[in-house]
Design an enzyme around this catalytic site. Structure first.
Site: not given
Length: 544
Positions: A391-395
């Site tokens: 997952l994206d770091m921000s997700t």
């Protein structure tokens, strides 16, 4: 050196403290002073009559609509006076110089400059080459050679067919032929071979002669092309060497030095290096900086009118590294471990795998500058554990982890074959008029601004997302995303892009507007257990 482009702030700034450090150009929230300077520039753009350019904001305006990146630099004179500078990236209204804006660092388009003179020579080469290639003599020589080769191939093929037929007829005659008749048949066969050889010689003479005639022109053309190539290369190298940038120590460093002789196209033409170079030229101290987009979004990138964006990494980062040498700059947020103090919640675990609820701003696997991640945390407890997907770091949301290589291989195969079902929930900044649909926009990395992704129909990888509305509230829309493919930033770009939903995810600092977090959560994961083979659905609802 006098500074005519310095614009002092008109309003009282006594309640606004100066930033302690200069803006980190590649990830920032604009300082209040930068916002004021940007608003002044935007007011000017709305009312100005100094130039004509179609930004795509007026449907009645003629010409191709082209949005533009603008930059503001808050600076301080030696007497303490605060003011700002304005710049635009690239050209504006087909010009390098416009009133109120800092000029390009190196203007190769000045009428009396060497570039213009060298360009005249290159243009003369182009004209001479074009004249030769379009001459009747060159065309005739080319057509003659092509015709000779075509006729040669046809006659030889036809004659070989005839020889084959005659050979077959002679074979039949030989069965009943007398000694004299056999001698005559052998003579015929020899004559056919001799004639074939003479035909080859005749056409080779004709073709060689035609090639020599054509070479009289192609040699001249090739000499001109080689001279043009050498002139162009020398001009480019001179440009790279003379296109140089200042820093606070008045040190000049050229494009050639910065990029080891191979700068990307357009390097140095962005607003940020223009602004800093002008400030250092005129003994102005840089205080804060910001860049914003003005106009219609391009078809590839996600750019919103009046929204602030960081400097690009591909073109600007190497240049700004030199220009900001030894200046106190805000901390690089990419080097900060945002996962510090956060815990991982185990949603499911057995002897073979785990499902983790990953917090927002938490790496799935170790990064270039930060090693703390879901994988390193889990491997501290299970040394052989491997993250199956990312997952994206921000997700935030569900992340599947295998406890062994065999389990990892099985689960990855399910992802590759698209047997795993994923559901994301997102809160969008805007109201969607429709209730569901499919987004099909191919994506590739923005080579000038990694890790951002752009829509590219020529070279992008296929990317499809199903979506449906959950609810609408307070000018926002909550949606479910069902990604069919799994490209980097797929859901974020598909949400924000004008050809997608045209509603960025709230808190998207790359394609929308930064907030306390990215409102994107991997809520549901369905897969076949690699040992029991039973279908499993794990759900963890979002907390936003």
């Amino acid at each position: 050196m006098s500074c005519t482009l310095f614009q002092p702030f008109q309003q009282n700034l006594s309640g606004i403290p100066l930033p302690e450090k200069f803006t980190f150009p590649f990830y920032y929230e604009p300082h209040e002073l930068s916002i004021i300077a940007a608003k002044e520039l935007q007011h000017y753009l709305e009312a100005q009559t100094d130039f004509k350019h179609n930004f795509g904001l007026n449907s009645e305006q003629d010409g191709l609509a082209i949005g533009k990146m603008f930059g503001v630099l808050v600076v301080q004179k030696q007497d303490g006076t605060l003011g700002y500078l304005w710049a635009f990236s690239g050209k504006l209204a087909d010009r390098n110089h416009l009133p109120n804006f800092v000029p390009t660092v190196y203007d190769m388009l000045t009428q009396d400059g060497y570039f213009k003179e060298e360009e005249k020579i290159l243009n003369q080469y182009n004209r001479d080459i074009e004249l030769l290639e379009n001459s009747e003599e060159y065309k005739t020589a080319t057509n003659t050679l092509e015709e000779y080769i075509k006729n040669f191939e046809k006659e030889i093929v036809d004659y070989k067919i005839k020889i084959k037929k005659s050979k077959k007829e002679r074979a039949e005659k030989r069965k009943k032929a007398t000694a004299d008749e056999l001698k005559q048949l052998n003579t015929e066969s020899q004559h056919e071979g001799i004639l074939l050889k003479k035909m080859n010689q005749y056409w080779q003479y004709k073709i060689n002669d035609a090639r020599e005639q054509l070479a009289n022109y192609t040699n001249q053309i090739n000499v001109l092309k080689e001279a043009r190539k050498e002139k162009s290369s020398a001009l480019q190298q001179r440009l790279f060497n003379e296109y140089a940038f200042l820093n606070q120590y008045q040190e000049l460093k050229s494009l050639g030095e910065i990029f080891n002789g191979n700068p990307p196209a357009g390097a140095g033409e962005c607003a940020a290096p223009k602004l800093l170079h002008y400030a250092f030229q005129h003994d102005l101290k840089p205080i804060a900086m910001a860049e914003f987009w003005w106009g219609q979004s391009p078809k590839s990138e996600v750019r919103k009118h009046q929204q602030f964006y960081p400097a690009c990494t591909g073109k600007c980062e190497p240049i700004l590294k030199h220009m900001l040498k030894d200046m106190p700059v805000d901390d690089n947020p990419f080097a900060v471990n945002w996962a510090e103090g956060k815990n991982l919640e185990i949603v499911f675990e057995d002897d073979y795998l785990l499902v983790i609820n990953k917090p927002a701003e938490f790496l799935s696997v170790p990064g270039k500058q930060v090693s703390d991640s879901v994988q390193t945390r889990v491997q501290a407890l299970h040394p052989n554990a491997l993250v199956v997907h990312r997952l994206d770091m921000s997700t935030s949301g569900l992340l599947l982890i295998a406890k062994s290589n065999a389990i990892h291989k099985n689960l990855q195969a399910q992802f590759i074959k698209r047997k795993v079902k994923k559901r994301y929930v997102a809160l969008l900044d805007g109201v969607l008029p429709e209730n569901k649909g499919v987004i099909d926009l191919p994506l590739r990395v923005d080579l000038d601004n990694r890790p951002n992704q752009i829509v590219c129909f020529d070279y992008g990888k296929p990317a499809q997302t199903q979506w449906e509305v959950v609810e609408r509230r307070n000018n926002q829309t909550m949606v479910y995303f069902y990604p069919i493919t799994g490209r980097t930033h797929q859901l974020r770009v598909h949400a924000a892009h004008s050809l997608g939903l045209n509603c960025p995810i709230i808190g998207d600092d790359l394609y929308g507007t930064k907030a306390h977090r990215l409102h994107l959560h991997a809520e549901s994961l369905t897969f076949a257990h690699p040992v029991s083979k039973q279908e499993m659905t794990i759900v963890k609802e979002a907390e936003f």
